[in-house]
Structures are given as structure tokens and as C-alpha cells.
Write a protein that holds these residues in place. Structure first.
Motif, short mmCIF file in Angstrom:
data_model
loop_
_atom_site.label_atom_id
_atom_site.label_comp_id
_atom_site.label_asym_id
_atom_site.label_seq_id
_atom_site.Cartn_x
_atom_site.Cartn_y
_atom_site.Cartn_z
N ARG A 281 3.37 -15.31 -5.43
CA ARG A 281 3.85 -16.26 -4.42
C ARG A 281 4.55 -15.54 -3.27
O ARG A 281 4.89 -16.16 -2.27
CB ARG A 281 4.81 -17.26 -5.07
N ARG A 282 4.76 -14.25 -3.42
CA ARG A 282 5.43 -13.47 -2.37
C ARG A 282 4.48 -12.36 -1.89
O ARG A 282 4.86 -11.22 -1.69
CB ARG A 282 6.74 -12.89 -2.93
N LYS A 283 3.23 -12.75 -1.67
CA LYS A 283 2.17 -11.78 -1.37
C LYS A 283 2.37 -11.09 -0.03
O LYS A 283 1.72 -10.07 0.26
CB LYS A 283 0.81 -12.45 -1.43
N ALA A 284 3.25 -11.62 0.82
CA ALA A 284 3.53 -10.94 2.09
C ALA A 284 4.26 -9.62 1.85
O ALA A 284 4.26 -8.74 2.72
CB ALA A 284 4.34 -11.84 3.01
N HIS A 285 4.88 -9.47 0.71
CA HIS A 285 5.62 -8.25 0.38
C HIS A 285 4.66 -7.26 -0.28
O HIS A 285 4.05 -7.56 -1.31
CB HIS A 285 6.77 -8.60 -0.58
N PRO A 286 4.48 -6.07 0.29
CA PRO A 286 3.50 -5.13 -0.26
C PRO A 286 3.81 -4.72 -1.70
O PRO A 286 2.90 -4.54 -2.51
CB PRO A 286 3.57 -3.92 0.68
N GLY A 287 5.09 -4.59 -2.03
CA GLY A 287 5.44 -4.25 -3.40
C GLY A 287 5.08 -5.35 -4.38
O GLY A 287 4.66 -5.08 -5.51
N ALA A 288 5.27 -6.59 -3.95
CA ALA A 288 4.91 -7.72 -4.80
C ALA A 288 3.40 -7.74 -5.03
O ALA A 288 2.94 -8.00 -6.16
CB ALA A 288 5.38 -9.03 -4.17
N ARG A 289 2.63 -7.47 -3.98
CA ARG A 289 1.17 -7.44 -4.15
C ARG A 289 0.78 -6.35 -5.13
O ARG A 289 -0.10 -6.54 -5.99
CB ARG A 289 0.48 -7.19 -2.79
N ALA A 290 1.41 -5.19 -5.02
CA ALA A 290 1.10 -4.08 -5.93
C ALA A 290 1.47 -4.43 -7.37
O ALA A 290 0.75 -4.08 -8.32
CB ALA A 290 1.82 -2.82 -5.48
N LEU A 291 2.59 -5.13 -7.54
CA LEU A 291 3.01 -5.53 -8.88
C LEU A 291 2.02 -6.50 -9.50
O LEU A 291 1.69 -6.40 -10.69
CB LEU A 291 4.41 -6.15 -8.83
N VAL A 292 1.52 -7.44 -8.70
CA VAL A 292 0.52 -8.38 -9.18
C VAL A 292 -0.70 -7.63 -9.71
O VAL A 292 -1.20 -7.91 -10.81
CB VAL A 292 0.10 -9.36 -8.07
N GLU A 293 -1.17 -6.68 -8.95
CA GLU A 293 -2.35 -5.94 -9.36
C GLU A 293 -2.08 -5.10 -10.60
O GLU A 293 -2.94 -4.98 -11.49
CB GLU A 293 -2.85 -5.05 -8.21
N ARG A 294 -0.89 -4.54 -10.69
CA ARG A 294 -0.58 -3.72 -11.85
C ARG A 294 -0.53 -4.58 -13.12
O ARG A 294 -1.01 -4.17 -14.18
CB ARG A 294 0.76 -3.00 -11.65
N ILE A 295 0.05 -5.77 -13.01
CA ILE A 295 0.11 -6.64 -14.19
C ILE A 295 -1.28 -7.14 -14.56
O ILE A 295 -1.62 -7.24 -15.75
CB ILE A 295 1.08 -7.82 -13.94
N ARG A 296 -2.09 -7.42 -13.57
CA ARG A 296 -3.48 -7.85 -13.86
C ARG A 296 -4.23 -6.78 -14.65
O ARG A 296 -5.06 -7.09 -15.51
CB ARG A 296 -4.22 -8.14 -12.56
N ALA A 297 -3.96 -5.53 -14.35
CA ALA A 297 -4.66 -4.43 -15.01
C ALA A 297 -3.97 -3.99 -16.30
O ALA A 297 -4.47 -3.10 -17.00
CB ALA A 297 -4.75 -3.24 -14.05
N PHE A 298 -2.85 -4.61 -16.63
CA PHE A 298 -2.03 -4.15 -17.75
C PHE A 298 -2.75 -4.26 -19.09
O PHE A 298 -3.42 -5.25 -19.38
CB PHE A 298 -0.73 -4.95 -17.82
N GLN A 299 -2.60 -3.22 -19.92
CA GLN A 299 -3.06 -3.24 -21.29
C GLN A 299 -1.94 -2.71 -22.17
O GLN A 299 -1.34 -1.68 -21.88
CB GLN A 299 -4.29 -2.33 -21.46
N PRO A 300 -1.61 -3.40 -23.27
CA PRO A 300 -0.58 -2.88 -24.17
C PRO A 300 -1.05 -1.61 -24.86
O PRO A 300 -2.25 -1.30 -24.87
CB PRO A 300 -0.39 -4.03 -25.18
N ALA A 301 -0.10 -0.90 -25.44
CA ALA A 301 -0.45 0.32 -26.16
C ALA A 301 -1.34 -0.01 -27.35
O ALA A 301 -1.27 -1.09 -27.93
CB ALA A 301 0.82 1.02 -26.64
N ARG A 302 -2.18 0.93 -27.71
CA ARG A 302 -3.06 0.73 -28.87
C ARG A 302 -2.40 1.22 -30.16
O ARG A 302 -2.78 0.83 -31.25
CB ARG A 302 -4.38 1.47 -28.67
N ASP A 303 -1.45 2.08 -30.04
CA ASP A 303 -0.74 2.58 -31.20
C ASP A 303 0.64 3.02 -30.75
O ASP A 303 0.84 3.32 -29.57
CB ASP A 303 -1.48 3.74 -31.87
N GLY A 304 1.57 3.06 -31.65
CA GLY A 304 2.93 3.44 -31.33
C GLY A 304 3.30 4.77 -31.93
O GLY A 304 2.55 5.34 -32.72
N PRO A 305 4.47 5.29 -31.60
CA PRO A 305 4.93 6.55 -32.17
C PRO A 305 5.01 6.46 -33.68
O PRO A 305 5.21 5.38 -34.25
CB PRO A 305 6.34 6.71 -31.56
N PRO A 306 4.84 7.56 -34.38
CA PRO A 306 4.88 7.53 -35.84
C PRO A 306 6.29 7.24 -36.33
O PRO A 306 7.25 7.42 -35.62
CB PRO A 306 4.44 8.94 -36.24
#
Length: 306
Positions: A281-306
Motif C-alpha cells: 500500500r506504500r508502493k511509492a516508497h522504493p524500500g517498501a516496493r523492495a520489501l514486497v518483492e522480497r517477501i513474495r520470493a521468501f522461502q523458509p529454511a529447509r533444515d535447521g542447525p543441529p
């Protein structure tokens, strides 16, 4: 079949629960599910009748943990099957505390899946069971009812329930493992989450009450509660955006996406969605646009530390 066998099963579940809190359900689910057949088999061993209550409770709690880890990894149907079995076992020995906790977790599955009215009903069933157990467990169910009501836009009822939660004493003696997480930090966290929800559904002025609660939660969660801390940071970043502190919201949002990427938790991707929506909703802000794209591409870890 002896009390020592029960204690070993309890310790096993406790260890997996700690992994779940720290790294996400993906670090505990497989081990929990793999242990269930041998745990259930204990119920039929000679001598099981002498430890019937603690044994049924221990097996029920392992199902409870398996259900929660399944939920955290996106396996909602499997989670509900485990919870149904946990309810049956807990009820068979009259364990009101565990029964209340399982209803809480079933409600969380429903709330996460968008079945808010069904979630509210589960939380109410849990509260009924908790009334014969402890004030802390009643407060846990009240807080989650407040969350569901906030999502429905029922401001007055949500705030009234939330008022019952603050300052709830933990009670005397050690807490059962399934409810020990509900510390002052967790109570602050859900207070902040409910206020954030109300800021989105009813009135943005709730941000002013959400932020200090979320900051308290973030400060109170250590590395052993990394997932809870990440979820609180997501809500805090969302609040900054709702308050038009876009630079602060974007900066914190970037940090929390990194933290979520270290968790083996499918739920993190879903919990990031409101933050993404506010940033969009704040797409005029370049950082907000970048955050949107980063969350869209987000994938959780497949495995954690032992």
C-alpha cells in the motif's frame, strides 16, 4: 512398564518442543511422528495400568507436539488428526489442562486457515476445560479468543477479553510443558498481535498500544524462542507501516525476513503476508516496493542447525 519409561517419553517430548520453539516445526516433526507408534504401544504393555494417568498424558502430549509441528510446516489436516487423538487420550484420564491446551492449538490451526468463527469456538471449549485447571491457562484461551474477535472486528469484546490477560500469575510450582511457553513475554506478544489486528480491522489508533507490547515481547524472547520473537517483529514492522513510519517499517521488515529465513517453519511465510500487504500500500516508497518483492520470493529454511 514403569514410571521411568514415562519420564523418558516426557523428556523426549520436552527436547523436541525446545527444538520447535527455537528452529520451527520442521526440526521436530519427523522425530515426533516416528516415535508415536512405539509410544502408543506402551499403553498396552504389562504394568501400564499402574502409571495409566501419566502414561496417557505423555502419549497425548507427544501427539499434541506432533500436531503443532505439523501445523507449523503447513500440514493442517495431519495436525488436526494428531490433536483429535491427543484430546481423546487426555480426556480418558481427565487431564483438563492438556485438554484445554489441545483445544487452543486446534483453534490456532483454524484461525490461521481463515476459519475465524470455528477458531473462536475451539478457544471457548478450551476455556471451559481450563477453568478447572489454572488461571494461566484460562488467560491463554482468553487472549486467543481476543485475537479471533479482533480479526472479526469485534473491538469491544476483544479489548474486554484482553484486559483479563495482563498480569495473570503463573501459579505455584512447575508448569506442564505444553503451557510453560505462556510467559510474560508471550502475553505481551499476543497483546501486541491483538492490538495490531484491531489497528487493521477497526482503528489505526490501536498501533499506539500495540507497539510497546510488541517491544516488550521482543525484549523478553531469547534465542530459545526465536520463532515467537520473529512473529512479534513481523507485527511490530506492520505497526510501523500502519503508523506511516515507512523507513522504520521497511528496515525492520528486512531484518525479520532474514530471521524468518532461518526458521524451518512454513507458517512464517503466511505470517509475513500482512506485512507485505501494508508495504504494497506504500508502493511509492522504493524500500517498501523492495520489501514486497522480497517477501513474495521468501522461502523458509529447509533444515535447521543441529
Amino acid at each position: 512398564m514403569t514410571a521411568a519409561d514415562v519420564a523418558e517419553l516426557e523428556a523426549f517430548t520436552s527436547g523436541l518442543r525446545a527444538l520447535d520453539y527455537r528452529y520451527g516445526g520442521g526440526r521436530s516433526r519427523a522425530a515426533a511422528v516416528a516415535r508415536l507408534p512405539s509410544a502408543v504401544a506402551l499403553l498396552d504393555l504389562p504394568g501400564a495400568g499402574e502409571v495409566v494417568v501419566p502414561l496417557h498424558t505423555a502419549v497425548a502430549d507427544l501427539h499434541n507436539l506432533a500436531g503443532w509441528a505439523s501445523f507449523d510446516t503447513g500440514l493442517d489436516d495431519a495436525a488436526l488428526r494428531h490433536f483429535t487423538t491427543a484430546l481423546r487420550l487426555a480426556a480418558s484420564v481427565g487431564n483438563a489442562s492438556l485438554t484445554a491446551n489441545v483445544y487452543y492449538r486446534m483453534g490456532r490451526v483454524r484461525l490461521h486457515g481463515g476459519a475465524t468463527a470455528r477458531a473462536l469456538a475451539e478457544f471457548q471449549l478450551g476455556e471451559r476445560a481450563a477453568r478447572t485447571s489454572s488461571a494461566l491457562e484460562v488467560a491463554l484461551l482468553n487472549a486467543n479468543q481476543a485475537w479471533a474477535l479482533a480479526r472479526l472486528g469485534a473491538e469491544h469484546d476483544a479489548v474486554a477479553l484482553l484486559a483479563r490477560v495482563g498480569g495473570t500469575p503463573a501459579g505455584d510450582g512447575p508448569l506442564p510443558g505444553w503451557v510453560a511457553f505462556f510467559t510474560a513475554a508471550d502475553r505481551a506478544a499476543i497483546t501486541g498481535v491483538v492490538r495490531t489486528e484491531l489497528a487493521q480491522t477497526v482503528d489505526p489508533r490501536h498501533v499506539a498500544l500495540a507497539v510497546p507490547a510488541l517491544e516488550e515481547a521482543v525484549d523478553g524472547f531469547g534465542p530459545d524462542m526465536a520463532r515467537s520473537r520473529a512473529f512479534s517483529l513481523i507485527s511490530l514492522a506492520t505497526c510501523y507501516l500502519l503508523d506511516d513510519q515507512v523507513d522504520a517499517g521497511v528496515a525492520l521488515g528486512e531484518q525479520v525476513v532474514t530471521l524468518c529465513g532461518q526458521l524451518v517453519s512454513t507458517r512464517t511465510a503466511d505470517r509475513l503476508r500482512p506485512l507485505r500487504n501494508e508495504a504494497a500500500r506504500r508502493k511509492a516508497h522504493p524500500g517498501a516496493r523492495a520489501l514486497v518483492e522480497r517477501i513474495r520470493a521468501f522461502q523458509p529454511a529447509r533444515d535447521g542447525p543441529p
